[in-house]
Scaffold this active site. Structure first.
Site, mmCIF file in Angstrom:
data_model
loop_
_atom_site.group_PDB
_atom_site.id
_atom_site.type_symbol
_atom_site.label_atom_id
_atom_site.label_comp_id
_atom_site.label_asym_id
_atom_site.label_seq_id
_atom_site.Cartn_x
_atom_site.Cartn_y
_atom_site.Cartn_z
ATOM 1 C CG ASP A 69 -31.304 32.810 19.270
ATOM 2 O OD1 ASP A 69 -32.310 32.100 19.410
ATOM 3 O OD2 ASP A 69 -30.565 33.149 20.210
ATOM 4 C CD GLU A 138 -31.528 28.276 6.094
ATOM 5 O OE1 GLU A 138 -31.511 27.060 5.790
ATOM 6 O OE2 GLU A 138 -30.497 28.910 6.375
#
Ligand SMILES: Cc1cc2nc3c(=O)[nH]c(=O)nc-3n(C[C@H](O)[C@H](O)[C@H](O)COP(=O)(O)O)c2cc1C
Length: 766
Positions: A69, A138
């Site tokens: 998150d 990522e």
């Protein structure tokens, strides 16, 4: 185990199978610490349970799980909190999914990104439908899927996992199937899942446990892998450049390689979808520095970004949202717990409850609330019974209650000041700590000013003299507002001055600014101004935020939820209410002074009868003045008993509670009449709370916000009240408000750029 409740999961059992559905729709089903903890708890219990052999992990139809998150990290940066988050629980969760003594099945629909891919890869069996997509985003932010890769490599092999991580490419379900990330693919996937569960469900617990133990030996995950994964994760999440990139992305929708905000294409609430790229079967990969062509869209705001970060930090919540107290436990223990576990603040409704029941409620809330979650209690001014207020504060101090909603105050009282000052201290580093937070409900500026200023000196002195606060606390209190949160109550349910938010909010904010200048409060110690009254739709919530509200407080909409402590009969009536079905009526507790409450008028005579009683009270000096017809109407229709019987009941009550007051009342025929009439108010509240006959006498406090909410959710699963959970409606409301705000910003942005603003007509509750 069947009735376990979690804030981020919906868990249900079917025979030997436990279904855990990730339920964080407001955050794209992103992973936060609570989710990791709760999922771990489900697996631990399932592994221990004698008859559970399979755990099915599911997400929402559009998104399985979107990874860590980012909103939490961004909020932490903004509020100066530690941004590093411990990756070990997540690593251990994945390990448990792979190695616990149960079979884990991932049922994937919609998007899965980053840590979500880890959840899938760690499962024993992965079933997906054709809508499923997988990505590792990522590296776009300088991060590395360090905790995910050990599990992904086990499934896809090194090179394919490497390809996914390095290219941040999204692959569809078909490719994921070919690459071994998905074991079985089909649409609808529910049928496929069912077929698998039929087979898996036949396996014995002992067999499954032995088999999983063997797998642990056969293909162990070494401590070295763990050390490297955790160290790498900590390094990339601790890098300030990466943290800045995440914050910029969440708040402005700008990727690290971009310079402007205007062409941001996507800004989901948690991690981003990697930009659209060619499918793996194609050979070209777009360079990352090139923005993929896509229609300009505003960054979608996270609902957590609404309101004041200081409010969230002070009360320890994720959202600047509170549910106001509702007397007699209508704002119930369950309601407070549900909101607390969802990262919101619920105030327990203490009004009209004896102290031992309030005590029990706090004990239960403390016991059942997830660790670290917030809750609040109502603190009511009770000039008729100052001792009650005193003892209530004693109780709150004893239980370490951190947030109170102070209601019905015209000026500060000794117990209220005590509560505030007793929570002040300086820590070892000499920093000010405030452990008690007052949300002061006000609808008039002269009352608000009392709360904006420091606690009155004479009261502070008395507390000092009585040894109830320390000299240090008295000194700190002199530099701080009595309440740091002012909740401006416009036209609402229950007791209200019928104020207008458009008028009150600017006036209160101007007052706040003036007093802040005069007192020289710092921003951190200044007062936040929140809004209550009329909030039941995204449009209303957005209007309140546009008026400058630092936090939102709802009331009426929460009374019509599963958790509300009132009768099903009342909820049945409330769920069908329209915006014109409430009206003002005299208030029972402040009957003689003519105070008014807003209550339901549909299907109940309460407002009309209460008004009639008040008029009789104004016109007559004694019950003996009532003519025979009026008396008969009251006895036969309103009270369903004789006025003498009502008086006897009232007298007995007063004799128990306050003999001095009884003596006073007995001397005054007008007061006696008032007390007899007030009985009707107590009685009509009881009838409503019990759902008892006659229903036409139900007294149900409610404002028009509920009618607006009912219209908004019509045709959705939230239309019947049994589908309304207090945390779900709050999340839905905030999410829609954030979306609406993004939309409005885009429309005005287009206008400023010389275009035509696009605006949608209505927001949907789905
Ligand atoms: C049934 C009901 C009971 C309430 N009881 C209390 C109460 O005991 N104390 C209080 O401070 N506010 C009370 N309120 C007011 C709410 O806390 C909240 O401030 C208000 O309802 C917000 O306005 P809205 O109803 O328009 O959303 C009550 C509201 C309702 C609907």
């Amino acid at each position: 185990m069947d009735r376990l409740t979690y804030s981020t999961l919906r868990v249900r059992r079917q025979g030997s199978v436990l279904f855990a559905r990730i339920h964080r729709p407001e955050a794209g089903n992103a992973i936060n610490a609570t989710l990791v903890h709760e999922l771990d708890d489900v697996l631990t219990r399932a592994a221990r349970a004698q008859h559970t052999t399979v755990v099915v992990l599911e997400g929402l139809p559009e998104v399985f799980c979107f990874g860590a998150d980012f909103g939490v990290i961004s909020d932490a940066v903004r509020t100066g909190r530690d941004t590093s988050f411990d990756p070990e629980p997540m690593f251990e969760l994945f390990r448990r999914m792979a190695y616990a003594d149960v079979l884990t099945v991932a049922h994937v629909r919609g998007k899965t990104n980053a840590g979500g891919v880890g959840l899938v890869a760690a499962c024993d069996v992965v079933i997906a439908d054709e809508s499923a997509t997988f990505s590792l985003s990522e590296l776009l932010f300088g991060l590395i899927p360090a905790v995910v890769l050990p599990y992904l490599i086990r499934r896809t092999g090194f090179q394919r996992a490497h390809y996914l991580a390095a290219t941040t490419q999204t692959i569809d379900a078909r490719h994921a199937h070919e690459w071994g990330l998905v074991d079985a693919l089909g649409t609808p996937s529910e049928a496929l899942l069912k077929r698998h569960l039929q087979r898996l469900g036949r396996l014995s617990k002992k067999g499954v446990a032995r088999y999983k133990a063997y797998l642990r030996e056969l293909s162990p995950l070494t401590e070295h892998t763990k050390d490297v994964a955790l160290a790498t994760n900590r390094r990339v999440f601790g890098d300030p450049d990466n943290v800045r990139a995440i914050r910029r992305y969440t708040e402005e929708g700008v990727f690290p390689w971009e310079t402007a905000t205007r062409d941001a294409t996507a800004a989901p609430p948690s991690q981003p979808s990697p930009p659209p790229q060619p499918s793996p079967s194609e050979t070209t990969v777009e360079p990352q520095h090139q923005r993929p062509a896509a229609p300009p869209r505003p960054p979608a705001l996270s609902p957590r970004a609404l309101g004041s970060p200081h409010f969230r930090a002070a009360h320890g919540v994720d959202y600047a949202y509170a549910a106001g107290a509702m007397y007699k436990g209508i704002a119930s223990v369950d309601l407070v717990i549900a909101l607390g576990n969802a990262g919101m603040l619920g105030f327990f409704g203490t009004g009209g409850l004896p102290l031992d029941e309030i005590d029990d409620a706090i004990t239960r809330i403390r016991k059942e609330l997830d660790p670290g979650r917030a809750f609040g209690m109502n603190l009511l001014n009770s000039p008729d019974d100052p001792d009650l207020e005193d003892r209530t504060v004693e109780l709150y101090l004893r239980h370490g209650v951190r947030s109170v909603e102070a209601s019905a105050y015209l000026r500060p009282t000794l117990p209220l000041v005590r509560y505030r000052l007793a929570g002040l201290r300086t820590d070892a580093e000499g920093r000010l700590r405030q452990d008690h937070h007052i949300v002061a409900k006000v609808s008039r500026t002269e009352v608000a000013e009392h709360f904006l200023r420091p606690a009155p000196e004479p009261l502070v002195r008395r507390l000092l003299d009585d040894g109830l606060i320390t000299p240090e606390q008295a000194g700190l209190g002199a530099r701080l507002p009595l309440a740091q949160d002012l909740c401006v109550e416009a036209d609402s349910a229950g007791h209200t001055d019928g104020g207008n938010a458009y008028v009150l909010m600017p006036a209160m904010r101007a007052l706040r600014d003036r007093v802040t200048r005069e007192q020289g409060y710092s921003e951190e110690n200044g007062v936040r101004v929140g809004a209550a009254g009329g909030i039941g739709t995204p449009e209303a919530a957005l209007a309140a935020l546009t008026l400058g509200a630092d936090f939102l407080v709802t009331g009426s909409i929460n009374q019509c939820t599963v958790e509300a402590g009132t009768s099903d009969e009342v909820k049945d009536l409330l769920q069908g209410l329209g915006v014109h079905d409430t009206e003002y009526a005299p208030a029972g507790d402040m009957f003689e002074v003519g105070a008014r409450v807003q209550a339901v008028r549909k299907s109940t005579f309460f407002p009309a009868r209460a008004q009639k009683l008040y008029e009789l009270y104004l016109r007559h000096d004694s019950l003996d003045d009532l003519d025979a017809r009026t008396r008969a109407t009251l006895e036969n229709k309103y009270f369903k008993r004789s006025l003498d019987e009502v008086w006897e009941e009232t007298r007995a009550h007063l004799a128990r509670r306050s003999p001095a007051r009884l003596a006073e009342v007995e001397r005054s025929p007008k007061q006696k009449m008032a007390h007899v009439f007030r009985w009707y108010f107590v009685h009509s509240t009881r009838l409503a709370l019990r759902g008892a006959e006659p229903r036409v006498d139900h007294q149900i406090h409610c404002g028009p916000a509920l009618g607006a909410f009912n219209t908004w959710v019509r045709g959705t699963e939230l239309e019947p009240w049994r589908g309304r959970r207090v945390d779900v409606i709050a999340e839905r409301l905030l999410r829609a408000t954030a979306a609406l705000l993004s939309e409005r910003m885009a429309a005005y942005g287009a206008l400023a750029a010389g275009g035509t603003p696009s605006s949608s007509d209505t927001t949907t509750a789905e």
